[in-house]
Design an enzyme around this catalytic site. Structure first.
Site, PDB file in Angstrom:
ATOM      1  N   SER A  26       0.804  -1.226   0.000  1.00 51.78           N
ATOM      2  CA  SER A  26       0.000   0.000   0.000  1.00 51.78           C
ATOM      3  C   SER A  26       0.834   1.271   0.000  1.00 51.78           C
ATOM      4  CB  SER A  26      -0.940   0.004   1.212  1.00 51.78           C
ATOM      5  OG  SER A  26      -0.213  -0.154   2.420  1.00 51.78           O
ATOM      6  N   GLY A  60      -1.876  -4.451   0.946  1.00 51.85           N
ATOM      7  CA  GLY A  60      -2.023  -5.664   1.738  1.00 51.85           C
ATOM      8  C   GLY A  60      -1.058  -6.767   1.391  1.00 51.85           C
ATOM      9  N   ASN A  89       3.734  -5.349   5.664  1.00 56.59           N
ATOM     10  CA  ASN A  89       2.601  -6.150   6.119  1.00 56.59           C
ATOM     11  C   ASN A  89       3.043  -7.408   6.858  1.00 56.59           C
ATOM     12  OD1 ASN A  89       0.254  -4.615   5.179  1.00 56.59           O
ATOM     13  ND2 ASN A  89       1.060  -5.024   3.142  1.00 56.59           N
ATOM     14  N   ASP A 170      -4.455   6.845  10.104  1.00 55.63           N
ATOM     15  CA  ASP A 170      -4.155   5.508  10.607  1.00 55.63           C
ATOM     16  C   ASP A 170      -2.726   5.391  11.129  1.00 55.63           C
ATOM     17  OD1 ASP A 170      -2.633   5.443   8.290  1.00 55.63           O
ATOM     18  OD2 ASP A 170      -3.851   3.951   7.278  1.00 55.63           O
ATOM     19  N   HIS A 173      -0.023   5.005   6.762  1.00 56.32           N
ATOM     20  CA  HIS A 173       0.116   5.389   5.354  1.00 56.32           C
ATOM     21  C   HIS A 173       0.420   6.883   5.212  1.00 56.32           C
ATOM     22  CE1 HIS A 173      -2.410   1.704   5.238  1.00 56.32           C
ATOM     23  NE2 HIS A 173      -1.579   1.416   4.250  1.00 56.32           N
TER      24      HIS A 173
END
Length: 202
Positions: A26, A60, A89, A170, A173
């Site tokens: 991502s 992801g 991830n 979040d 990112h």
């Protein structure tokens, strides 16, 4: 190790940089921002029409899923340079750093076997995972860079991750404003590879 270094030296003779393939998660797939503002598209703009930049990043993705889909990407695009931006991830899910290392090693070897040079784009994980895990995680990128003599950007979000204004809500990112800074981090590792290609192709 000697064989690996000889192999790398052989690649330098025929170095090209016409096609660049970005295989990431991502952080490269423009999660939460407009796709044309992401660092990969900014790279495309900076390089200009003489280069082809393919963004094969999927939000992801782990190193395992990236390794599984890399062979088809190499076959389809025949890249000269592969930028590997995976591992975040794996870390967020607490997956084994050793398995992550095996997956990234597989991707490096497959890329080199396809006559592509590799740029490793490293990532850091939060310290709450514990010192042993974070040290092992960080060490994977450094060890692979040394083992395969491939360039490494130690932390793609260097100068960004701890800046609230540069990160989405979040905390994982980066924002649109951070994308040029990400490109600058990547560019530092990529520029010598592009110069090498330019010199050997003159």
């Amino acid at each position: 190790m000697v064989a690996v270094l000889c192999f790398a030296a052989g690649h330098a003779v025929n170095a090209r940089a016409d096609t660049l393939l970005v295989v990431g998660d991502s952080l490269s797939a423009t999660h939460g921002i407009e796709s044309d503002t992401g660092w990969v598209n900014l790279l495309r703009q900076r390089l200009g029409s003489q280069h082809r930049v393919i963004n094969a990043s999927i939000s992801g993705d782990t190193t395992s899923s990236g390794a599984a889909r890399l062979p088809e990407l190499l076959k389809r695009h025949s890249p000269d340079i592969v930028l590997l931006e995976l591992g975040g991830n794996d870390g967020l899910r607490g997956l084994s750093p050793q398995q992550m290392k095996l997956n990234l090693r597989d991707m490096i070897e497959k890329s080199q076997a396809a006559d592509a040079r590799v740029l490793l784009l490293g990532i850091e994980i939060p310290p709450n995972y514990g010192a042993s895990y974070t040290d092992a995680f960080r060490g994977v990128f450094r060890q692979l860079s040394e083992e395969y003599d491939v360039p490494l950007v130690p932390f793609i979000l260097d100068g960004i991750a701890l800046q609230d204004a540069m990160m989405q809500d979040d905390g994982i990112h980066p924002t649109t404003e951070a994308q040029p800074l990400i490109l600058d981090n990547v560019w530092e590792g990529l520029t010598p590879m592009l110069k090498q290609a330019s010199t050997t192709n003159d």
